[in-house]
Scaffold this motif. Structure first.
Motif, PDB file in Angstrom:
ATOM      1  N   GLN A  30       2.709  58.973 -26.407  1.00 13.17           N
ATOM      2  CA  GLN A  30       3.249  58.565 -25.120  1.00 13.17           C
ATOM      3  C   GLN A  30       2.440  59.223 -24.011  1.00 13.17           C
ATOM      4  O   GLN A  30       2.234  60.433 -24.047  1.00 13.17           O
ATOM      5  CB  GLN A  30       4.721  58.971 -25.004  1.00 13.17           C
ATOM      6  N   GLY A  31       1.996  58.428 -23.052  1.00 15.11           N
ATOM      7  CA  GLY A  31       1.267  58.971 -21.915  1.00 15.11           C
ATOM      8  C   GLY A  31       2.223  59.612 -20.922  1.00 15.11           C
ATOM      9  O   GLY A  31       3.244  59.023 -20.569  1.00 15.11           O
ATOM     10  N   ASP A  32       1.890  60.807 -20.451  1.00 13.40           N
ATOM     11  CA  ASP A  32       2.790  61.480 -19.506  1.00 13.40           C
ATOM     12  C   ASP A  32       2.640  60.951 -18.074  1.00 13.40           C
ATOM     13  O   ASP A  32       3.422  61.305 -17.199  1.00 13.40           O
ATOM     14  CB  ASP A  32       2.624  62.994 -19.552  1.00 13.40           C
ATOM     15  N   ALA A  33       1.660  60.062 -17.845  1.00 14.71           N
ATOM     16  CA  ALA A  33       1.487  59.450 -16.524  1.00 14.71           C
ATOM     17  C   ALA A  33       1.939  57.985 -16.526  1.00 14.71           C
ATOM     18  O   ALA A  33       1.599  57.224 -15.636  1.00 14.71           O
ATOM     19  CB  ALA A  33       0.026  59.548 -16.093  1.00 14.71           C
ATOM     20  N   ASP A  34       2.715  57.609 -17.524  1.00 14.31           N
ATOM     21  CA  ASP A  34       3.216  56.243 -17.662  1.00 14.31           C
ATOM     22  C   ASP A  34       4.306  55.985 -16.630  1.00 14.31           C
ATOM     23  O   ASP A  34       5.290  56.715 -16.563  1.00 14.31           O
ATOM     24  CB  ASP A  34       3.769  56.055 -19.079  1.00 14.31           C
ATOM     25  N   GLU A  39      12.310  55.869 -16.560  1.00 14.70           N
ATOM     26  CA  GLU A  39      13.360  54.874 -16.379  1.00 14.70           C
ATOM     27  C   GLU A  39      13.557  53.949 -17.576  1.00 14.70           C
ATOM     28  O   GLU A  39      14.667  53.477 -17.808  1.00 14.70           O
ATOM     29  CB  GLU A  39      13.077  54.024 -15.137  1.00 14.70           C
ATOM     30  N   GLN A  40      12.490  53.688 -18.342  1.00 12.05           N
ATOM     31  CA  GLN A  40      12.609  52.725 -19.426  1.00 12.05           C
ATOM     32  C   GLN A  40      12.288  53.288 -20.800  1.00 12.05           C
ATOM     33  O   GLN A  40      12.985  52.987 -21.763  1.00 12.05           O
ATOM     34  CB  GLN A  40      11.712  51.520 -19.157  1.00 12.05           C
ATOM     35  N   LEU A  41      11.247  54.080 -20.915  1.00  8.79           N
ATOM     36  CA  LEU A  41      10.810  54.523 -22.239  1.00  8.79           C
ATOM     37  C   LEU A  41      11.633  55.685 -22.782  1.00  8.79           C
ATOM     38  O   LEU A  41      11.981  55.690 -23.955  1.00  8.79           O
ATOM     39  CB  LEU A  41       9.321  54.871 -22.204  1.00  8.79           C
ATOM     40  N   LYS A  42      11.880  56.673 -21.981  1.00 10.89           N
ATOM     41  CA  LYS A  42      12.744  57.803 -22.320  1.00 10.89           C
ATOM     42  C   LYS A  42      12.479  58.389 -23.721  1.00 10.89           C
ATOM     43  O   LYS A  42      13.332  58.361 -24.600  1.00 10.89           O
ATOM     44  CB  LYS A  42      14.206  57.388 -22.194  1.00 10.89           C
ATOM     45  N   PRO A  43      11.310  58.956 -23.940  1.00  6.74           N
ATOM     46  CA  PRO A  43      11.006  59.489 -25.263  1.00  6.74           C
ATOM     47  C   PRO A  43      11.954  60.601 -25.704  1.00  6.74           C
ATOM     48  O   PRO A  43      12.158  60.806 -26.906  1.00  6.74           O
ATOM     49  CB  PRO A  43       9.571  59.988 -25.129  1.00  6.74           C
ATOM     50  N   GLU A  44      12.564  61.299 -24.760  1.00  7.37           N
ATOM     51  CA  GLU A  44      13.518  62.350 -25.127  1.00  7.37           C
ATOM     52  C   GLU A  44      14.743  61.773 -25.835  1.00  7.37           C
ATOM     53  O   GLU A  44      15.347  62.437 -26.691  1.00  7.37           O
ATOM     54  CB  GLU A  44      13.927  63.167 -23.894  1.00  7.37           C
ATOM     55  N   VAL A  45      15.103  60.537 -25.532  1.00  4.35           N
ATOM     56  CA  VAL A  45      16.233  59.876 -26.201  1.00  4.35           C
ATOM     57  C   VAL A  45      15.853  59.569 -27.651  1.00  4.35           C
ATOM     58  O   VAL A  45      16.650  59.762 -28.570  1.00  4.35           O
ATOM     59  CB  VAL A  45      16.656  58.600 -25.442  1.00  4.35           C
ATOM     60  N   LEU A  46      14.626  59.116 -27.862  1.00  5.81           N
ATOM     61  CA  LEU A  46      14.146  58.852 -29.216  1.00  5.81           C
ATOM     62  C   LEU A  46      14.100  60.146 -30.027  1.00  5.81           C
ATOM     63  O   LEU A  46      14.523  60.180 -31.180  1.00  5.81           O
ATOM     64  CB  LEU A  46      12.763  58.208 -29.163  1.00  5.81           C
ATOM     65  N   LEU A  47      13.620  61.200 -29.428  1.00  5.04           N
ATOM     66  CA  LEU A  47      13.538  62.492 -30.102  1.00  5.04           C
ATOM     67  C   LEU A  47      14.926  62.993 -30.497  1.00  5.04           C
ATOM     68  O   LEU A  47      15.134  63.443 -31.630  1.00  5.04           O
ATOM     69  CB  LEU A  47      12.843  63.501 -29.195  1.00  5.04           C
ATOM     70  N   ALA A  48      15.893  62.882 -29.608  1.00  4.19           N
ATOM     71  CA  ALA A  48      17.265  63.309 -29.901  1.00  4.19           C
ATOM     72  C   ALA A  48      17.869  62.466 -31.015  1.00  4.19           C
ATOM     73  O   ALA A  48      18.559  62.992 -31.897  1.00  4.19           O
ATOM     74  CB  ALA A  48      18.121  63.223 -28.644  1.00  4.19           C
ATOM     75  N   ALA A  49      17.603  61.172 -31.002  1.00  2.00           N
ATOM     76  CA  ALA A  49      18.133  60.291 -32.046  1.00  2.00           C
ATOM     77  C   ALA A  49      17.535  60.636 -33.405  1.00  2.00           C
ATOM     78  O   ALA A  49      18.237  60.643 -34.422  1.00  2.00           O
ATOM     79  CB  ALA A  49      17.849  58.832 -31.690  1.00  2.00           C
ATOM     80  N   ALA A  50      16.252  60.945 -33.443  1.00  2.00           N
ATOM     81  CA  ALA A  50      15.604  61.324 -34.702  1.00  2.00           C
ATOM     82  C   ALA A  50      16.192  62.618 -35.252  1.00  2.00           C
ATOM     83  O   ALA A  50      16.419  62.757 -36.452  1.00  2.00           O
ATOM     84  CB  ALA A  50      14.102  61.465 -34.498  1.00  2.00           C
ATOM     85  N   LYS A  51      16.474  63.560 -34.375  1.00  2.04           N
ATOM     86  CA  LYS A  51      17.052  64.836 -34.807  1.00  2.04           C
ATOM     87  C   LYS A  51      18.459  64.666 -35.361  1.00  2.04           C
ATOM     88  O   LYS A  51      18.883  65.425 -36.222  1.00  2.04           O
ATOM     89  CB  LYS A  51      17.070  65.817 -33.633  1.00  2.04           C
ATOM     90  N   GLN A  52      19.187  63.678 -34.874  1.00  2.00           N
ATOM     91  CA  GLN A  52      20.578  63.462 -35.283  1.00  2.00           C
ATOM     92  C   GLN A  52      20.723  63.327 -36.795  1.00  2.00           C
ATOM     93  O   GLN A  52      21.656  63.852 -37.380  1.00  2.00           O
ATOM     94  CB  GLN A  52      21.120  62.212 -34.581  1.00  2.00           C
ATOM     95  N   HIS A  53      19.799  62.630 -37.445  1.00  2.00           N
ATOM     96  CA  HIS A  53      19.874  62.448 -38.901  1.00  2.00           C
ATOM     97  C   HIS A  53      18.716  63.101 -39.641  1.00  2.00           C
ATOM     98  O   HIS A  53      18.523  62.857 -40.830  1.00  2.00           O
ATOM     99  CB  HIS A  53      19.911  60.957 -39.252  1.00  2.00           C
TER     100      HIS A  53
END
Length: 89
Positions: A30-34, A39-53
């Motif tokens: 993921q580019g940090d200048a995207d 507003e749309q990609l939110k990689p932190e949400v993906l990371l949290a979801a992966a940690k959940q299981h």
């Protein structure tokens, strides 16, 4: 995907990982200048979801990259090699 936002969840990687552990490792660059990052990609949400299981997620934030062809072309070889290990295993 239509106007029913709830129906979008069946295609959302974060929502899918909230329900079930991924059987294979996941690689995300993921580019940090995207401009879509917060507003749309939110990689932190993906990371949290992966940690959940306990899904194995390697999220690599790439400094200075945006959402362009140049970004994709810079990392596509890494992804092809990464996924080939599991396709041909």
């Amino acid at each position: 995907l239509g106007t029913d936002i709830e129906s979008w969840k069946q295609y959302d990687a974060s929502e899918l990982l909230k329900k079930e552990k991924s059987p294979l490792p996941i690689l995300v660059d993921q580019g940090d200048a995207d401009g879509f990052l917060s507003e749309q990609l939110k990689p932190e949400v993906l990371l949290a979801a992966a940690k959940q299981h306990g899904s194995e997620l390697n999220l690599r934030m790439q400094s200075g990259y945006d959402h362009s062809y140049y970004f994709i072309s810079s990392f596509i070889d890494n992804h092809l090699n990464f996924h080939a290990k599991y396709l041909f295993a």
